[in-house]
Design a protein around this motif. Structure first.
Motif, PDB file in Angstrom:
ATOM      1  N   PHE A   1       0.844  -1.185   0.000  1.00  0.00           N
ATOM      2  CA  PHE A   1       0.000   0.000   0.000  1.00  0.00           C
ATOM      3  C   PHE A   1       0.882   1.238   0.000  1.00  0.00           C
ATOM      4  O   PHE A   1       2.021   1.205   0.443  1.00  0.00           O
ATOM      5  CB  PHE A   1      -0.899   0.032   1.245  1.00  0.00           C
ATOM      6  N   THR A   2       0.331   2.322  -0.475  1.00  0.00           N
ATOM      7  CA  THR A   2       0.997   3.613  -0.423  1.00  0.00           C
ATOM      8  C   THR A   2       0.231   4.482   0.568  1.00  0.00           C
ATOM      9  O   THR A   2      -0.990   4.602   0.479  1.00  0.00           O
ATOM     10  CB  THR A   2       1.007   4.283  -1.809  1.00  0.00           C
ATOM     11  N   ALA A   3       0.959   5.056   1.518  1.00  0.00           N
ATOM     12  CA  ALA A   3       0.348   5.919   2.521  1.00  0.00           C
ATOM     13  C   ALA A   3       0.622   7.376   2.184  1.00  0.00           C
ATOM     14  O   ALA A   3       1.720   7.736   1.761  1.00  0.00           O
ATOM     15  CB  ALA A   3       0.891   5.590   3.909  1.00  0.00           C
ATOM     16  N   TYR A   4      -0.371   8.201   2.373  1.00  0.00           N
ATOM     17  CA  TYR A   4      -0.252   9.641   2.209  1.00  0.00           C
ATOM     18  C   TYR A   4       0.073  10.197   3.590  1.00  0.00           C
ATOM     19  O   TYR A   4      -0.646   9.943   4.551  1.00  0.00           O
ATOM     20  CB  TYR A   4      -1.578  10.192   1.685  1.00  0.00           C
ATOM     21  N   ILE A   5       1.169  10.933   3.717  1.00  0.00           N
ATOM     22  CA  ILE A   5       1.651  11.395   5.021  1.00  0.00           C
ATOM     23  C   ILE A   5       1.740  12.912   5.047  1.00  0.00           C
ATOM     24  O   ILE A   5       2.253  13.533   4.125  1.00  0.00           O
ATOM     25  CB  ILE A   5       3.025  10.776   5.343  1.00  0.00           C
ATOM     26  N   GLU A   6       1.223  13.484   6.128  1.00  0.00           N
ATOM     27  CA  GLU A   6       1.292  14.926   6.360  1.00  0.00           C
ATOM     28  C   GLU A   6       1.816  15.180   7.771  1.00  0.00           C
ATOM     29  O   GLU A   6       1.679  14.325   8.647  1.00  0.00           O
ATOM     30  CB  GLU A   6      -0.095  15.563   6.261  1.00  0.00           C
ATOM     31  N   LYS A   7       2.393  16.355   7.978  1.00  0.00           N
ATOM     32  CA  LYS A   7       2.815  16.762   9.319  1.00  0.00           C
ATOM     33  C   LYS A   7       1.989  17.973   9.724  1.00  0.00           C
ATOM     34  O   LYS A   7       1.962  18.978   9.008  1.00  0.00           O
ATOM     35  CB  LYS A   7       4.297  17.101   9.357  1.00  0.00           C
ATOM     36  N   ASP A   8       1.319  17.867  10.855  1.00  0.00           N
ATOM     37  CA  ASP A   8       0.501  18.960  11.363  1.00  0.00           C
ATOM     38  C   ASP A   8       1.408  20.051  11.924  1.00  0.00           C
ATOM     39  O   ASP A   8       2.223  19.792  12.810  1.00  0.00           O
ATOM     40  CB  ASP A   8      -0.446  18.436  12.450  1.00  0.00           C
ATOM     41  N   LYS A   9       1.273  21.268  11.406  1.00  0.00           N
ATOM     42  CA  LYS A   9       2.138  22.372  11.831  1.00  0.00           C
ATOM     43  C   LYS A   9       1.875  22.793  13.273  1.00  0.00           C
ATOM     44  O   LYS A   9       2.766  23.293  13.946  1.00  0.00           O
ATOM     45  CB  LYS A   9       1.953  23.575  10.906  1.00  0.00           C
ATOM     46  N   THR A  10       0.672  22.578  13.762  1.00  0.00           N
ATOM     47  CA  THR A  10       0.325  22.989  15.120  1.00  0.00           C
ATOM     48  C   THR A  10       0.822  21.996  16.165  1.00  0.00           C
ATOM     49  O   THR A  10       1.467  22.376  17.135  1.00  0.00           O
ATOM     50  CB  THR A  10      -1.204  23.163  15.261  1.00  0.00           C
ATOM     51  N   THR A  11       0.546  20.719  15.947  1.00  0.00           N
ATOM     52  CA  THR A  11       0.884  19.695  16.944  1.00  0.00           C
ATOM     53  C   THR A  11       2.231  19.041  16.701  1.00  0.00           C
ATOM     54  O   THR A  11       2.797  18.441  17.606  1.00  0.00           O
ATOM     55  CB  THR A  11      -0.183  18.589  16.972  1.00  0.00           C
ATOM     56  N   GLY A  12       2.715  19.105  15.455  1.00  0.00           N
ATOM     57  CA  GLY A  12       3.961  18.433  15.110  1.00  0.00           C
ATOM     58  C   GLY A  12       3.796  16.945  14.859  1.00  0.00           C
ATOM     59  O   GLY A  12       4.760  16.241  14.583  1.00  0.00           O
TER      60      GLY A  12
ATOM     61  N   HIS B   1      -2.495   8.191   5.967  1.00  0.00           N
ATOM     62  CA  HIS B   1      -3.768   7.725   5.439  1.00  0.00           C
ATOM     63  C   HIS B   1      -3.494   6.843   4.223  1.00  0.00           C
ATOM     64  O   HIS B   1      -2.702   7.213   3.360  1.00  0.00           O
ATOM     65  CB  HIS B   1      -4.615   8.939   5.036  1.00  0.00           C
ATOM     66  N   VAL B   2      -4.138   5.685   4.175  1.00  0.00           N
ATOM     67  CA  VAL B   2      -4.012   4.785   3.027  1.00  0.00           C
ATOM     68  C   VAL B   2      -5.310   4.882   2.230  1.00  0.00           C
ATOM     69  O   VAL B   2      -6.334   4.326   2.626  1.00  0.00           O
ATOM     70  CB  VAL B   2      -3.752   3.328   3.478  1.00  0.00           C
ATOM     71  N   PRO B   3      -5.289   5.628   1.118  1.00  0.00           N
ATOM     72  CA  PRO B   3      -6.523   5.884   0.369  1.00  0.00           C
ATOM     73  C   PRO B   3      -7.230   4.634  -0.145  1.00  0.00           C
ATOM     74  O   PRO B   3      -8.443   4.625  -0.279  1.00  0.00           O
ATOM     75  CB  PRO B   3      -6.057   6.744  -0.818  1.00  0.00           C
ATOM     76  N   HIS B   4      -6.505   3.575  -0.427  1.00  0.00           N
ATOM     77  CA  HIS B   4      -7.112   2.377  -1.018  1.00  0.00           C
ATOM     78  C   HIS B   4      -7.721   1.430   0.000  1.00  0.00           C
ATOM     79  O   HIS B   4      -8.246   0.387  -0.366  1.00  0.00           O
ATOM     80  CB  HIS B   4      -6.067   1.619  -1.850  1.00  0.00           C
ATOM     81  N   LEU B   5      -7.649   1.801   1.282  1.00  0.00           N
ATOM     82  CA  LEU B   5      -8.138   0.900   2.319  1.00  0.00           C
ATOM     83  C   LEU B   5      -8.978   1.695   3.306  1.00  0.00           C
ATOM     84  O   LEU B   5      -8.448   2.472   4.109  1.00  0.00           O
ATOM     85  CB  LEU B   5      -6.947   0.235   3.016  1.00  0.00           C
ATOM     86  N   GLN B   6     -10.285   1.522   3.225  1.00  0.00           N
ATOM     87  CA  GLN B   6     -11.207   2.282   4.062  1.00  0.00           C
ATOM     88  C   GLN B   6     -10.880   2.113   5.546  1.00  0.00           C
ATOM     89  O   GLN B   6     -10.706   1.003   6.034  1.00  0.00           O
ATOM     90  CB  GLN B   6     -12.642   1.842   3.798  1.00  0.00           C
ATOM     91  N   GLY B   7     -10.766   3.233   6.251  1.00  0.00           N
ATOM     92  CA  GLY B   7     -10.507   3.206   7.684  1.00  0.00           C
ATOM     93  C   GLY B   7      -9.044   3.162   8.062  1.00  0.00           C
ATOM     94  O   GLY B   7      -8.712   3.179   9.239  1.00  0.00           O
ATOM     95  N   ALA B   8      -8.157   3.107   7.079  1.00  0.00           N
ATOM     96  CA  ALA B   8      -6.721   2.998   7.371  1.00  0.00           C
ATOM     97  C   ALA B   8      -6.104   4.386   7.492  1.00  0.00           C
ATOM     98  O   ALA B   8      -5.641   4.972   6.528  1.00  0.00           O
ATOM     99  CB  ALA B   8      -6.009   2.181   6.300  1.00  0.00           C
ATOM    100  N   HIS B   9      -6.128   4.913   8.703  1.00  0.00           N
ATOM    101  CA  HIS B   9      -5.501   6.196   8.992  1.00  0.00           C
ATOM    102  C   HIS B   9      -5.047   6.184  10.443  1.00  0.00           C
ATOM    103  O   HIS B   9      -5.656   5.545  11.294  1.00  0.00           O
ATOM    104  CB  HIS B   9      -6.452   7.367   8.718  1.00  0.00           C
ATOM    105  N   THR B  10      -3.943   6.866  10.716  1.00  0.00           N
ATOM    106  CA  THR B  10      -3.390   6.882  12.060  1.00  0.00           C
ATOM    107  C   THR B  10      -2.426   8.056  12.188  1.00  0.00           C
ATOM    108  O   THR B  10      -2.260   8.835  11.253  1.00  0.00           O
ATOM    109  CB  THR B  10      -2.685   5.543  12.385  1.00  0.00           C
ATOM    110  N   GLN B  11      -1.810   8.186  13.352  1.00  0.00           N
ATOM    111  CA  GLN B  11      -0.868   9.267  13.590  1.00  0.00           C
ATOM    112  C   GLN B  11       0.303   8.763  14.421  1.00  0.00           C
ATOM    113  O   GLN B  11       0.255   7.675  14.980  1.00  0.00           O
ATOM    114  CB  GLN B  11      -1.548  10.429  14.309  1.00  0.00           C
TER     115      GLN B  11
END
Length: 75
Positions: free
Chosen positions: A6-17, A22-32
């Motif tokens: 799978f390919t995960a889309y990754i972002e960094k929150d500027k406020t919390t760090g 998020h894995v777009p091809h798999l419903q519910g697959a998101h974490t931090q």
């Protein structure tokens, strides 16, 4: 036992760090995670849990990742 990629889309929150994945091809697959290593560990866990919840037929119908495209828009 079958291996899934799978390919995960990754972002960094500027406020919390925190890093968000998020894995777009798999419903519910998101974490931090606080670090990229922690995020990777958490992604492995959530992907495994999501795969346990879907049928063999649904696993066979998962979309293939093609790529990402950056789009710039002026408004």
């Amino acid at each position: 036992m079958k291996n899934y990629d799978f390919t995960a889309y990754i972002e960094k929150d500027k406020t919390t760090g925190l890093y968000f994945g998020h894995v777009p091809h798999l419903q519910g697959a998101h974490t931090q995670g606080a670090t990229l290593d922690e995020l990777h560990k958490n992604l492995l866990e959530v992907i495994s849990l999501c795969l346990e919840e879907i049928s063999s037929e649904e696993k066979e119908e998962l979309n293939d990742f093609v790529g990402m495209q950056k789009v710039s828009v002026s408004v």
